[in-house]
Design an enzyme around this catalytic site. Structure first.
Site, short mmCIF file in Angstrom:
data_model
loop_
_atom_site.label_atom_id
_atom_site.label_comp_id
_atom_site.label_asym_id
_atom_site.label_seq_id
_atom_site.Cartn_x
_atom_site.Cartn_y
_atom_site.Cartn_z
N CYS A 77 -16.53 1.22 0.31
CA CYS A 77 -15.35 0.43 0.62
C CYS A 77 -14.96 0.53 2.09
CB CYS A 77 -14.18 0.86 -0.26
SG CYS A 77 -13.77 2.61 -0.05
N ARG A 98 0.88 -1.18 0.00
CA ARG A 98 0.00 0.00 0.00
C ARG A 98 0.90 1.22 0.00
NH1 ARG A 98 -5.36 1.29 3.53
NH2 ARG A 98 -6.09 -0.18 1.96
N ARG A 119 -13.51 -8.64 1.44
CA ARG A 119 -12.10 -8.32 1.22
C ARG A 119 -11.23 -9.54 1.55
NH1 ARG A 119 -9.84 -3.40 1.09
NH2 ARG A 119 -8.11 -4.74 0.43
N GLN A 153 -9.73 -3.98 -3.63
CA GLN A 153 -11.07 -3.55 -3.23
C GLN A 153 -12.08 -3.90 -4.32
OE1 GLN A 153 -12.11 -1.95 -0.25
NE2 GLN A 153 -14.08 -2.51 -1.12
N ASP A 192 -17.52 6.65 -1.86
CA ASP A 192 -16.28 6.55 -1.07
C ASP A 192 -16.03 7.94 -0.48
OD1 ASP A 192 -13.84 5.79 0.04
OD2 ASP A 192 -12.73 5.95 -1.84
N HIS A 217 -7.19 0.80 -6.49
CA HIS A 217 -7.37 -0.08 -5.33
C HIS A 217 -7.97 -1.39 -5.86
CE1 HIS A 217 -7.66 -1.43 -1.33
NE2 HIS A 217 -8.53 -0.59 -0.81
#
Ligand code: CP
Ligand code: NVA
Length: 302
Positions: free
Chosen positions: A261, A100, A289, A130, A221, A127
């Site tokens: 998310c 990340r 996830r 995700q 988001d 992402h």
């Protein structure tokens, strides 16, 4: 083994297979437990994380592999030493490197220097892990190639990956947001081109009502992503007309589901009422996830 920096890196067949492995191992883990016994998976974080950190670590353990979690200040990626040198060292110890990072280009450098597969656990650009959980969650609601998904708000990393993944799956992805906060033009072009071949559709509009009308999924988001904190006041002002309220959510299809998310900034991009709505799927999505990362590990591991 290949890298997974952007959703299209998997290819359509790979995406389908990773999702199949996710759903199958979610139903029954028995056949998969131990599939990666003896392997070592690096999980590196330059930004905070709750879902990604824990779900990826648990999925790794479930497959019999050993997670090695690294924090940014320990490694000093690109500061203590060159990004490429980190890649060339870590691939001597680890079978997979999941990162990340703030700057997506550092993932590109890692992928160029590491012999082990590099997985994107979120960058400023995308992402993709995700998006795998997002597709899994939508697929639990309805066939992906029939789904109309309205993404409302900031055209950010999560939006980019949802657009690309939805396009690959033949879904219709409608993005509504204000001027200056659109998804990247290159992502819109790539997703549109993928959709043209998959039977999907990409729409980018300023008109939130147009995006939500008849939608099967309403997704949002945060307006201020990690690293953008100094822009928060401007973002709240510009994006407030795109807040997902109960009235907006209920103007979608009668059985539409709400997705996010997480983490959510309650009262900014979405109201509490919508997060707690009977058709909110946010915690199933968070659970997915773990299943989808397990599916990805199984796929990348062949
Ligand atoms: N959705 C997600 O990536 O959450 P974390 O930032 O908590 O990992
Ligand atoms: N867009 C958000 C997603 C967090 C999972 C961010 O980058 O902070």
């Amino acid at each position: 083994m290949s890298h997974f920096l952007m959703v299209p890196d998997l290819g359509s067949d790979g995406l389908t297979e990773a999702l199949r492995l996710a759903a199958d191992s979610k139903r029954d883990l028995t056949e998969y437990a131990g599939a990666m016994r003896g392997q070592k998976v690096g999980l590196f974080f330059e930004k905070p994380s709750t879902r990604t950190r824990v779900s990826c670590e648990v999925a790794t353990v479930e497959l019999g592999a050993h997670p090695v979690v690294l924090k940014a200040d320990e490694v000093g990626l690109g500061k203590r030493e060159a990004v490429e040198d980190v890649g060339r060292v870590l691939d001597r110890y680890l079978d997979m490197l999941a990162f990340r990072v703030f700057d997506h280009q550092n993932l590109v450098k890692m992928a160029g220097s590491s012999a082990a597969p590099v997985v994107n656990l979120l960058s400023d650009r995308s992402h993709p892990c995700q998006a795998l959980a997002d597709l899994e969650t939508i697929a639990e609601h309805m066939p992906l190639d029939e789904a109309k998904v309205a993404y409302i708000g900031d055209g950010n990393n999560v939006c980019h990956s949802l657009m690309l993944a939805g396009a690959m799956s033949g879904s219709e992805i409608r993005v509504a947001g204000p001027a200056g906060y659109e998804p990247g033009a290159d992502i819109v072009a790539e997703a549109s081109s993928i959709a043209a071949g998959s039977g999907g559709r990409i729409m980018v509009t300023r008109d939130v009502a147009e995006a939500v009308e008849g939608a099967d999924v309403v997704y949002t988001d945060v307006w201020t992503s990690m690293g953008q904190e100094s822009e928060a006041a401007d973002r709240i002002e510009m994006l407030m007309p795109y807040q997902v309220t109960r009235e907006l959510f209920e103007s979608a299809a009668d059985d539409a589901i709400f997705m996010h998310c997480l983490p959510a900034h309650r009262g900014e991009e979405v109201t509490n009422e919508v997060l707690e709505h009977g058709r909110s799927r946010i915690f199933d999505q968070a659970e997915n996830r773990m299943h989808s990362f397990r599916g990805l590990l199984l796929y990348l591991n062949g």
